[in-house]
Design an enzyme around this catalytic site. Structure first.
Site, PDB file in Angstrom:
ATOM      1  N   HIS A  90       0.844  -1.204   0.000  1.00  0.00           N
ATOM      2  CA  HIS A  90       0.000   0.000   0.000  1.00  0.00           C
ATOM      3  C   HIS A  90       0.880   1.254   0.000  1.00  0.00           C
ATOM      4  CE1 HIS A  90      -2.876  -2.824   2.206  1.00  0.00           C
ATOM      5  NE2 HIS A  90      -3.580  -2.459   1.157  1.00  0.00           N
ATOM      6  N   GLY A 134      -2.758  -1.182  -7.507  1.00  0.00           N
ATOM      7  CA  GLY A 134      -1.658  -2.138  -7.569  1.00  0.00           C
ATOM      8  C   GLY A 134      -1.861  -3.176  -8.652  1.00  0.00           C
ATOM      9  N   LYS A 138      -0.975  -6.023  -8.321  1.00  0.00           N
ATOM     10  CA  LYS A 138      -1.261  -7.283  -7.620  1.00  0.00           C
ATOM     11  C   LYS A 138      -2.684  -7.745  -7.948  1.00  0.00           C
ATOM     12  CE  LYS A 138      -1.851  -9.332  -3.208  1.00  0.00           C
ATOM     13  NZ  LYS A 138      -3.182  -8.909  -2.764  1.00  0.00           N
ATOM     14  N   MET A 181       2.976  -9.046  -1.110  1.00  0.00           N
ATOM     15  CA  MET A 181       2.438  -8.530   0.159  1.00  0.00           C
ATOM     16  C   MET A 181       0.925  -8.418   0.073  1.00  0.00           C
ATOM     17  SD  MET A 181       4.913  -5.903   1.894  1.00  0.00           S
ATOM     18  CE  MET A 181       6.621  -6.331   2.162  1.00  0.00           C
TER      19      MET A 181
HETATM   20  P1  AMP Z   1      -6.508  -3.641  -0.690  1.00  0.00           P
HETATM   21  O1  AMP Z   1      -6.345  -2.913   0.606  1.00  0.00           O
HETATM   22  O2  AMP Z   1      -6.064  -5.062  -0.639  1.00  0.00           O
HETATM   23  O3  AMP Z   1      -7.869  -3.449  -1.302  1.00  0.00           O
HETATM   24  O4  AMP Z   1      -5.491  -2.953  -1.704  1.00  0.00           O
HETATM   25  C1  AMP Z   1      -5.532  -1.571  -1.963  1.00  0.00           C
HETATM   26  C2  AMP Z   1      -4.662  -1.282  -3.150  1.00  0.00           C
HETATM   27  O5  AMP Z   1      -3.321  -1.664  -2.852  1.00  0.00           O
HETATM   28  C3  AMP Z   1      -5.077  -2.058  -4.410  1.00  0.00           C
HETATM   29  O6  AMP Z   1      -4.909  -1.214  -5.540  1.00  0.00           O
HETATM   30  C4  AMP Z   1      -4.092  -3.200  -4.422  1.00  0.00           C
HETATM   31  O7  AMP Z   1      -3.848  -3.722  -5.722  1.00  0.00           O
HETATM   32  C5  AMP Z   1      -2.851  -2.520  -3.877  1.00  0.00           C
HETATM   33  N1  AMP Z   1      -1.924  -3.511  -3.324  1.00  0.00           N
HETATM   34  C6  AMP Z   1      -2.166  -4.413  -2.338  1.00  0.00           C
HETATM   35  N2  AMP Z   1      -1.086  -5.186  -2.127  1.00  0.00           N
HETATM   36  C7  AMP Z   1      -0.144  -4.771  -3.009  1.00  0.00           C
HETATM   37  C8  AMP Z   1       1.195  -5.178  -3.304  1.00  0.00           C
HETATM   38  N3  AMP Z   1       1.778  -6.189  -2.653  1.00  0.00           N
HETATM   39  N4  AMP Z   1       1.873  -4.524  -4.269  1.00  0.00           N
HETATM   40  C9  AMP Z   1       1.266  -3.500  -4.964  1.00  0.00           C
HETATM   41  N5  AMP Z   1       0.028  -3.076  -4.736  1.00  0.00           N
HETATM   42  C10 AMP Z   1      -0.672  -3.702  -3.775  1.00  0.00           C
END
Ligand code: AMP
Length: 281
Positions: free
Chosen positions: A37, A149, A151, A186
């Site tokens: 994040h 991300g 990811k 991550m």
């Molecule tokens: P989340 O809190 O899981 O909904 O993620 C919020 C944002 O962070 C989304 O755009 C995800 O793709 C990005 N994100 C989560 N983990 C990673 C990571 N390891 N590398 C890059 N972006 C990430």
């Protein structure tokens, strides 16, 4: 650092930023923040005069209630972490009822088929939930740029489609996957891994990298079989799917067409934790 919990108060703040022509970068998250994040937030801090981070475990994008209940929530730690990056960040941490005005439900979207494969197929309603929350957030925050991300690569492509279809003047900025030293992507969900599953989880990325090497001189079918076999050999990991798809359309690829770009997409269960990863082939 300013933290807003109601739409009304945040909108006042946004109006004031807009009146001053201050560029806004927006990073939507579900909290339990980690370095992945932070990579998005750092990119936003670099590109924009004001960065806004939302922390919201959005109920409409969970197709599995158990997953929603167990999703880690660490707001106090998250705010500390954000403060250590910059005191200037604005945080939006909405209450679900205020955000959805009492009607916690999804709008239905047509993302030209991007929503029908992989995560869309495995998690019915997931991308309607994602589309609903992100569209609402974009309408409230009106960012110049928003960071997503790689990811969640399918989500990234769907958000690109959302702003195209809704004609929202927002630049979608992709950020590469941030990994642990041993290669595990991550994720907030990693904190729920049991030690034995955490120990074996790097195999997922290792296998993706092997698939990338094999992709050069082997057929798509052979690469897929290799990945399925490798995961089968591992009693601690249970494969949900591995797909090789066109990067743009996300349509599953049967054979390689020169000039097209492909990615490998994987979802694996380690115990009851669902892990997701992908790689450019
Ligand atoms: P989340 O809190 O899981 O909904 O993620 C919020 C944002 O962070 C989304 O755009 C995800 O793709 C990005 N994100 C989560 N983990 C990673 C990571 N390891 N590398 C890059 N972006 C990430």
């Amino acid at each position: 650092m300013k933290v807003f919990e109601t739409k009304k108060r945040l909108k006042n703040q946004i109006n004031s930023l807009k009146n001053q022509n201050i560029s806004i970068g927006f990073v939507p998250t579900m909290g339990a923040l980690h370095q992945g994040h932070l990579a998005l937030i750092k990119a936003s801090l670099q590109d924009n005069a004001q960065t806004i981070v939302s922390i919201f475990v959005n109920p409409t994008q969970f197709n599995n209630q158990d997953d929603l209940i167990k999703y880690p929530r660490t707001i106090a730690k998250d705010l500390q972490l954000l403060k250590s990056l910059s005191n200037d960040i604005i945080v939006y941490h909405p209450d679900a009822n205020d955000f959805y005005e009492g009607k916690i439900e999804s709008q239905h979207f047509d993302f030209d088929g991007l929503e029908l494969v992989m995560e869309g197929k495995q998690r019915p309603g997931h991308f309607d939930g994602v589309g609903t929350v992100v569209k609402k957030l974009f309408e409230i925050i009106q960012p110049d740029r928003a960071y997503f991300g790689e990811k969640d690569f399918q989500q990234l492509q769907i958000i690109r489609k959302l702003v195209e279809k809704e004609q929202m003047p927002i630049q979608i900025v992709p950020v590469p996957i941030f990994r642990e030293k041993d290669g595990l992507a991550m994720s907030s969900r990693n904190t729920r891994l049991l030690p034995e599953h955490r120990g074996i989880a790097p195999i997922i990325n290792e296998t993706l990298r092997e698939a990338k090497a094999l992709f050069k001189n082997n057929s798509i079918e052979d690469v897929k079989q290799y990945v399925y076999r490798k995961m089968d050999e591992n009693p601690l990991l249970e494969m949900e799917y591995f797909e090789i798809a066109d990067e743009k359309t996300l349509k599953p690829a049967k054979e390689k067409i020169s000039g097209n770009k492909y990615r490998g997409f994987i979802v694996v269960y380690a115990g009851d934790v669902r892990l997701i990863d992908n790689i450019a082939l």
